[in-house]
Design a protein around this motif. Structure first.
Motif, PDB file in Angstrom:
ATOM      1  N   VAL A 264      -9.294   6.795 -13.747  1.00 52.66           N
ATOM      2  CA  VAL A 264     -10.584   7.405 -13.059  1.00 52.66           C
ATOM      3  C   VAL A 264     -10.474   8.164 -11.714  1.00 52.66           C
ATOM      4  CG1 VAL A 264     -11.647   5.213 -11.981  1.00 52.66           C
ATOM      5  CG2 VAL A 264     -11.663   5.043 -14.021  1.00 52.66           C
ATOM      6  N   ALA A 265      -9.111   7.670 -11.598  1.00 49.83           N
ATOM      7  CA  ALA A 265      -9.273   8.465  -9.751  1.00 49.83           C
ATOM      8  C   ALA A 265      -8.715   9.892 -10.182  1.00 49.83           C
ATOM      9  CB  ALA A 265      -7.969   8.059  -9.073  1.00 49.83           C
ATOM     10  N   GLY A 266      -8.277  10.355 -11.357  1.00 48.41           N
ATOM     11  CA  GLY A 266      -8.200  11.881 -11.296  1.00 48.41           C
ATOM     12  C   GLY A 266      -6.900  11.765 -10.692  1.00 48.41           C
ATOM     13  N   ILE A 267      -5.414  10.983 -11.130  1.00 49.21           N
ATOM     14  CA  ILE A 267      -4.343  11.075 -10.910  1.00 49.21           C
ATOM     15  C   ILE A 267      -3.331  11.286 -11.879  1.00 49.21           C
ATOM     16  CG2 ILE A 267      -2.202   9.785 -10.170  1.00 49.21           C
ATOM     17  CD1 ILE A 267      -4.599   8.339  -8.261  1.00 49.21           C
ATOM     18  N   ASP A 268      -2.509  11.629 -12.106  1.00 48.80           N
ATOM     19  CA  ASP A 268      -1.632  12.049 -12.986  1.00 48.80           C
ATOM     20  C   ASP A 268      -0.913   9.671 -13.519  1.00 48.80           C
ATOM     21  OD1 ASP A 268       1.647  11.783 -13.698  1.00 48.80           O
ATOM     22  OD2 ASP A 268       0.149  13.025 -14.870  1.00 48.80           O
ATOM     23  N   PRO A 269      -1.525   9.622 -14.913  1.00 43.79           N
ATOM     24  CA  PRO A 269      -0.765   8.418 -14.853  1.00 43.79           C
ATOM     25  C   PRO A 269      -0.207   8.397 -14.971  1.00 43.79           C
ATOM     26  CG  PRO A 269      -2.534   9.280 -16.333  1.00 43.79           C
ATOM     27  CD  PRO A 269      -2.273  10.352 -15.336  1.00 43.79           C
ATOM     28  N   GLN A 270       1.353   8.638 -15.849  1.00 41.94           N
ATOM     29  CA  GLN A 270       2.178   9.285 -15.727  1.00 41.94           C
ATOM     30  C   GLN A 270       3.939   8.362 -14.227  1.00 41.94           C
ATOM     31  OE1 GLN A 270       3.503  11.468 -19.331  1.00 41.94           O
ATOM     32  NE2 GLN A 270       3.521  10.216 -20.148  1.00 41.94           N
TER      33      GLN A 270
ATOM     34  N   ALA B 201       0.904  -1.183   0.493  1.00 48.11           N
ATOM     35  CA  ALA B 201       0.228  -0.435   0.211  1.00 48.11           C
ATOM     36  C   ALA B 201       0.779   1.317   0.683  1.00 48.11           C
ATOM     37  CB  ALA B 201      -1.219   0.304   1.342  1.00 48.11           C
ATOM     38  N   ILE B 202       0.248   2.077  -0.751  1.00 43.20           N
ATOM     39  CA  ILE B 202       1.133   3.334  -1.283  1.00 43.20           C
ATOM     40  C   ILE B 202      -0.377   4.707  -0.957  1.00 43.20           C
ATOM     41  CG2 ILE B 202       3.549   2.144  -1.316  1.00 43.20           C
ATOM     42  CD1 ILE B 202       1.745   4.000  -4.596  1.00 43.20           C
ATOM     43  N   LEU B 203      -0.015   6.301  -0.251  1.00 44.49           N
ATOM     44  CA  LEU B 203      -0.162   6.868  -0.544  1.00 44.49           C
ATOM     45  C   LEU B 203       0.387   8.349  -1.852  1.00 44.49           C
ATOM     46  CD1 LEU B 203      -1.051   7.802   3.532  1.00 44.49           C
ATOM     47  CD2 LEU B 203      -2.448   6.947   1.328  1.00 44.49           C
ATOM     48  N   VAL B 204      -0.801   7.972  -2.911  1.00 44.23           N
ATOM     49  CA  VAL B 204      -0.313   8.904  -3.410  1.00 44.23           C
ATOM     50  C   VAL B 204      -0.791  10.348  -3.303  1.00 44.23           C
ATOM     51  CG1 VAL B 204       1.016   7.145  -4.796  1.00 44.23           C
ATOM     52  CG2 VAL B 204      -1.350   8.130  -5.391  1.00 44.23           C
ATOM     53  N   ASN B 205      -0.062  12.022  -4.356  1.00 42.94           N
ATOM     54  CA  ASN B 205      -1.171  12.840  -4.625  1.00 42.94           C
ATOM     55  C   ASN B 205      -1.916  13.276  -5.925  1.00 42.94           C
ATOM     56  OD1 ASN B 205       1.447  13.922  -5.893  1.00 42.94           O
ATOM     57  ND2 ASN B 205       2.332  15.192  -4.397  1.00 42.94           N
ATOM     58  N   ARG B 206      -2.153  14.383  -5.940  1.00 43.87           N
ATOM     59  CA  ARG B 206      -2.807  13.995  -7.001  1.00 43.87           C
ATOM     60  C   ARG B 206      -1.395  13.976  -8.762  1.00 43.87           C
ATOM     61  NH1 ARG B 206      -2.337  19.022  -6.311  1.00 43.87           N
ATOM     62  NH2 ARG B 206      -4.226  19.656  -5.160  1.00 43.87           N
ATOM     63  N   ALA B 207      -0.460  14.525  -8.407  1.00 44.99           N
ATOM     64  CA  ALA B 207       1.034  13.991  -9.705  1.00 44.99           C
ATOM     65  C   ALA B 207       1.203  12.271  -9.454  1.00 44.99           C
ATOM     66  CB  ALA B 207       2.326  15.017  -8.673  1.00 44.99           C
TER      67      ALA B 207
ATOM     68  N   PRO C 190      -5.906  17.224  -2.884  1.00 44.15           N
ATOM     69  CA  PRO C 190      -6.758  15.929  -2.382  1.00 44.15           C
ATOM     70  C   PRO C 190      -4.998  15.042  -2.729  1.00 44.15           C
ATOM     71  CG  PRO C 190      -7.381  15.567  -4.654  1.00 44.15           C
ATOM     72  CD  PRO C 190      -6.575  16.887  -4.061  1.00 44.15           C
ATOM     73  N   TYR C 191      -5.333  13.575  -1.983  1.00 41.77           N
ATOM     74  CA  TYR C 191      -4.608  12.246  -1.866  1.00 41.77           C
ATOM     75  C   TYR C 191      -5.103  10.869  -2.182  1.00 41.77           C
ATOM     76  CZ  TYR C 191      -5.123  11.235   3.111  1.00 41.77           C
ATOM     77  OH  TYR C 191      -5.511  11.367   4.415  1.00 41.77           O
ATOM     78  N   TRP C 192      -4.708   9.777  -2.815  1.00 44.73           N
ATOM     79  CA  TRP C 192      -4.940   8.372  -2.604  1.00 44.73           C
ATOM     80  C   TRP C 192      -4.147   7.593  -1.761  1.00 44.73           C
ATOM     81  CZ3 TRP C 192      -5.408  12.526  -6.012  1.00 44.73           C
ATOM     82  CH2 TRP C 192      -6.320  12.770  -6.659  1.00 44.73           C
ATOM     83  N   LEU C 193      -5.178   6.627  -1.193  1.00 47.76           N
ATOM     84  CA  LEU C 193      -4.326   4.827  -1.312  1.00 47.76           C
ATOM     85  C   LEU C 193      -4.729   4.356  -2.281  1.00 47.76           C
ATOM     86  CD1 LEU C 193      -3.546   2.918   1.102  1.00 47.76           C
ATOM     87  CD2 LEU C 193      -6.301   2.356   1.023  1.00 47.76           C
ATOM     88  N   ILE C 194      -3.407   3.689  -2.752  1.00 52.91           N
ATOM     89  CA  ILE C 194      -3.418   2.515  -4.200  1.00 52.91           C
ATOM     90  C   ILE C 194      -3.065   1.398  -3.540  1.00 52.91           C
ATOM     91  CG2 ILE C 194      -1.731   2.320  -5.993  1.00 52.91           C
ATOM     92  CD1 ILE C 194      -4.005   4.729  -6.111  1.00 52.91           C
ATOM     93  N   ILE C 195      -3.544   0.708  -3.508  1.00 52.90           N
ATOM     94  CA  ILE C 195      -3.601  -0.983  -3.379  1.00 52.90           C
ATOM     95  C   ILE C 195      -3.174  -1.767  -4.374  1.00 52.90           C
ATOM     96  CG2 ILE C 195      -3.706  -0.951  -1.060  1.00 52.90           C
ATOM     97  CD1 ILE C 195      -6.512  -2.109  -1.718  1.00 52.90           C
TER      98      ILE C 195
ATOM     99  N   PHE D 245      -6.194  -3.067  -9.725  1.00 58.59           N
ATOM    100  CA  PHE D 245      -5.557  -2.181  -9.073  1.00 58.59           C
ATOM    101  C   PHE D 245      -6.478  -0.815  -8.382  1.00 58.59           C
ATOM    102  CE2 PHE D 245      -2.122  -3.245 -12.263  1.00 58.59           C
ATOM    103  CZ  PHE D 245      -1.660  -4.073 -11.019  1.00 58.59           C
ATOM    104  N   TYR D 246      -6.751  -0.853  -6.723  1.00 57.96           N
ATOM    105  CA  TYR D 246      -7.495  -0.107  -6.547  1.00 57.96           C
ATOM    106  C   TYR D 246      -7.283   1.143  -5.767  1.00 57.96           C
ATOM    107  CZ  TYR D 246      -9.941  -4.776  -6.355  1.00 57.96           C
ATOM    108  OH  TYR D 246     -10.256  -6.023  -6.648  1.00 57.96           O
ATOM    109  N   ALA D 247      -8.239   2.130  -6.033  1.00 56.34           N
ATOM    110  CA  ALA D 247      -7.958   3.842  -5.891  1.00 56.34           C
ATOM    111  C   ALA D 247      -9.054   4.270  -4.112  1.00 56.34           C
ATOM    112  CB  ALA D 247      -7.268   4.356  -6.477  1.00 56.34           C
ATOM    113  N   VAL D 248      -8.627   4.430  -2.756  1.00 50.92           N
ATOM    114  CA  VAL D 248      -9.800   5.052  -2.207  1.00 50.92           C
ATOM    115  C   VAL D 248      -8.907   6.718  -2.694  1.00 50.92           C
ATOM    116  CG1 VAL D 248     -10.267   5.336  -0.037  1.00 50.92           C
ATOM    117  CG2 VAL D 248      -9.801   3.058  -1.535  1.00 50.92           C
ATOM    118  N   LYS D 249     -10.177   7.721  -2.247  1.00 53.75           N
ATOM    119  CA  LYS D 249      -9.584   8.931  -2.173  1.00 53.75           C
ATOM    120  C   LYS D 249      -9.603   8.901  -0.324  1.00 53.75           C
ATOM    121  CE  LYS D 249     -10.952  13.600  -3.191  1.00 53.75           C
ATOM    122  NZ  LYS D 249     -11.423  14.130  -1.650  1.00 53.75           N
TER     123      LYS D 249
END
Length: 550
Positions: free
Chosen positions: A412-418, A334-340, A372-377, A472-476
């Motif tokens: 889907v989440a609104g995060i920068d894909p690259q 699990a990690i946390l990421v920002n919009r970038a 915002p930020y998201w959990l990625i798993i 893969f999953y994301a949670v805002k």
């Protein structure tokens, strides 16, 4: 003077609120000499946020840790706290906490049904700091309490924030030491752990003393005779005034102001978007204290907690319900990421410290860089671990986004894909090499603590794991809080002081309604409840033994 007449009820001591600090203040006031004590509770339930919490208390140098052979000293405590906030703490109230915390624990053990034990392995939240206890002892866990003892009153205790009932202590749950027969016995007796145990046991102590709880009485105004607080005016369920005289004094223990958007925007250091406390915490006590001339302190800080908006109208007054988000981010994979799409923090850091990283401001874009930020798993994670309110391999919660690839998930989440793809690739590479070079996740005992880490692995892999198995999953996530940390300042006796530093006669504060004695520090598990119950005890003892009726 008309407000001072025609009281609906009178008591020696009036306690506002019914959380852990409030109930401790009420029973201590009674036991130390106040013959008549009454609790005013805004809602129809008792326990406040205490009942919804983990229920642990952080009390340094306590007798429970000494019984386990763990040494502590005032010098170590001061060294630890001063390293976290050099020169920022008030010596008078800090000393009161250090001296009265252990006394409060002995009092609870001798005079109430509350049963606590030192959690030997639970490290302080900054275990690398001088004076810390990296192997635990200062955080105390509740033994399970049978709600059968509360009889008809059991349904009056606020529910837990846990997704499932815990029938034992936290230590028992983590160790798996309860066999099926014991679990069945606990189930039959409606035993509950964590904050349910603490709130239930304190409520039992209130009932044992015949201390009345006036439900649906929202305190609105303190009544003063000259400089002295002599009572309070509340609104009843129908909005009509309910006047209560306090012959000795009033204790404000109404919780924080995290549900009051106006107050949050006026005082708190950054966005607070997802409180996990009871929705009644709208700053009622703060507003009354301000009107009474109280000096304020620590208003910019909160006890931060990562949370998730659950799309269910579970809270009272149709307010949104936020789930705790402290455990999921620290497990392997699990990690946390920002919009970038970039990581910005050690995901296994304690929730209060992590919350401050959400307020990093980007001057170039004039935005908060990590909100915002998201959990990625990934699927491997979801199949193995309990994720918010979903069991391992269980249904996907409505707030969890899903996609076959990281690129699709980002869209889907609104995060920068690259950015997300690059971040996951770098993280996986560091995991395989055995060290998080970016944020040193997994380098200390707290990161690898088995409560949220995976004991199937050795450190640092209790918290480090690759993310490579789709979908893969994301949670805002939200910038949540357990409560705000600011309020009226008090002295060592929990008396509220004015702007000249003089006590306002008849007015006391405790819990999250007072300016936190440890400021922005969260020393360890129970960092709010430990000081909260201590100053509830101090307020009640002072009102019971040092103040006469007026």
């Amino acid at each position: 003077m008309s407000e001072q007449q025609n009281w609906d009820i009178e008591a020696d001591v009036v306690v506002l609120g019914s959380g852990g600090a409030a109930m401790t203040a009420a029973i201590a006031a009674h036991d130390f000499g106040a013959s008549e004590v009454v609790i005013l509770e805004r809602s129809g339930m008792v326990g406040g946020t205490t009942a919804m919490s983990g229920g642990m208390l952080w009390i340094p140098n306590n007798h429970h840790m000494h019984e386990e052979g763990i040494e502590d000293s005032d010098e170590e405590v001061v060294t630890y706290l001063d390293s976290l906030a050099p020169g920022a703490l008030d010596p008078e109230t800090l000393w009161s906490f250090m001296q009265n915390g252990p006394e409060m624990l002995r009092y609870l053990a001798e005079r109430t049904p509350v049963r606590l034990r030192a959690f030997k392995d639970f490290p302080d939240y900054q275990p690398y700091s001088p004076g810390a206890k990296p192997d635990g002892g200062r955080s105390l866990d509740n033994e399970a309490f049978s709600f059968e003892r509360l009889d008809k009153w059991a349904g009056r205790v606020n529910p837990s924030k846990m997704a499932y009932p815990l029938r034992g202590s936290l230590m028992e749950a983590i160790s798996g030491s309860l066999d099926e027969a014991t679990l069945a016995e606990r189930e039959a007796g409606d035993y509950r752990g964590l904050g349910q145990a603490l709130a239930g046991a304190l409520f039992m102590a209130v009932l044992d003393r015949n201390i009345p709880v006036e439900f649906e009485k929202r305190a609105r105004k303190l009544v003063k005779d000259g400089d002295r607080v002599i009572g309070v005016i509340a609104d009843d369920a129908n909005g009509k005034p309910f006047r209560v005289r306090a012959r000795r004094g009033v204790v404000i223990a109404t919780g924080g102001f995290e549900w009051n958007e106006t107050l949050v925007k006026a005082f708190v250091r950054g966005p607070l978007t997802g409180p996990v406390s009871v929705p009644e915490n709208e700053g009622d006590g703060l507003l009354m204290a301000i009107e009474a001339g109280a000096q304020l302190g620590n208003m910019q800080n909160a006890f931060w907690m990562q949370s998730v908006l659950e799309f269910k109208p579970q809270h009272r007054n149709a307010k949104p319900n936020y789930l705790l988000g402290s455990d999921e981010r620290a497990r392997p994979g699990a990690i946390l990421v920002n919009r970038a799409g970039k990581r910005f923090v050690n995901e296994a850091a304690n929730y209060n410290a992590l919350g401050k990283s959400l307020h990093a401001f980007d001057a170039g874009t004039h935005t908060y860089a990590n909100l915002p930020y998201w959990l990625i798993i990934d699927q491997r994670y979801k199949d193995k671990y309990h994720t918010f309110n979903s069991p391992p391999g269980g249904p996907t919660p409505s707030f969890m986004m899903k996609a076959d690839t990281l690129e699709e998930l980002a869209e889907v989440a609104g995060i920068d894909p690259q950015g997300l793809v690059a971040t996951v690739a770098r993280f996986n590479d560091m995991v395989r090499k055995g060290h998080d070079d970016d944020f040193n996740r997994g380098d200390n005992s707290y990161d690898n603590f088995y409560m949220w880490g995976d004991t199937d692995f050795d450190p640092p892999y209790r918290t480090l794991g690759v993310i490579d198995q789709g979908p893969f999953y994301a949670v805002k996530m939200e910038a949540g809080a357990l409560g705000t940390a600011g309020g009226p300042r008090t002295n060592a006796d929990a008396q509220v002081v004015d702007w000249n530093g003089n006590p306002i006669p008849g007015l006391y504060a405790a819990g999250n309604a007072m300016a936190a004695v440890l400021g922005e520090i969260y020393g360890g598990a129970g960092g709010t409840l430990g000081p909260g119950l201590t100053f509830g005890y101090v307020a009640g003892r002072h009102l019971g033994s040092h103040i006469s009726n007026h």
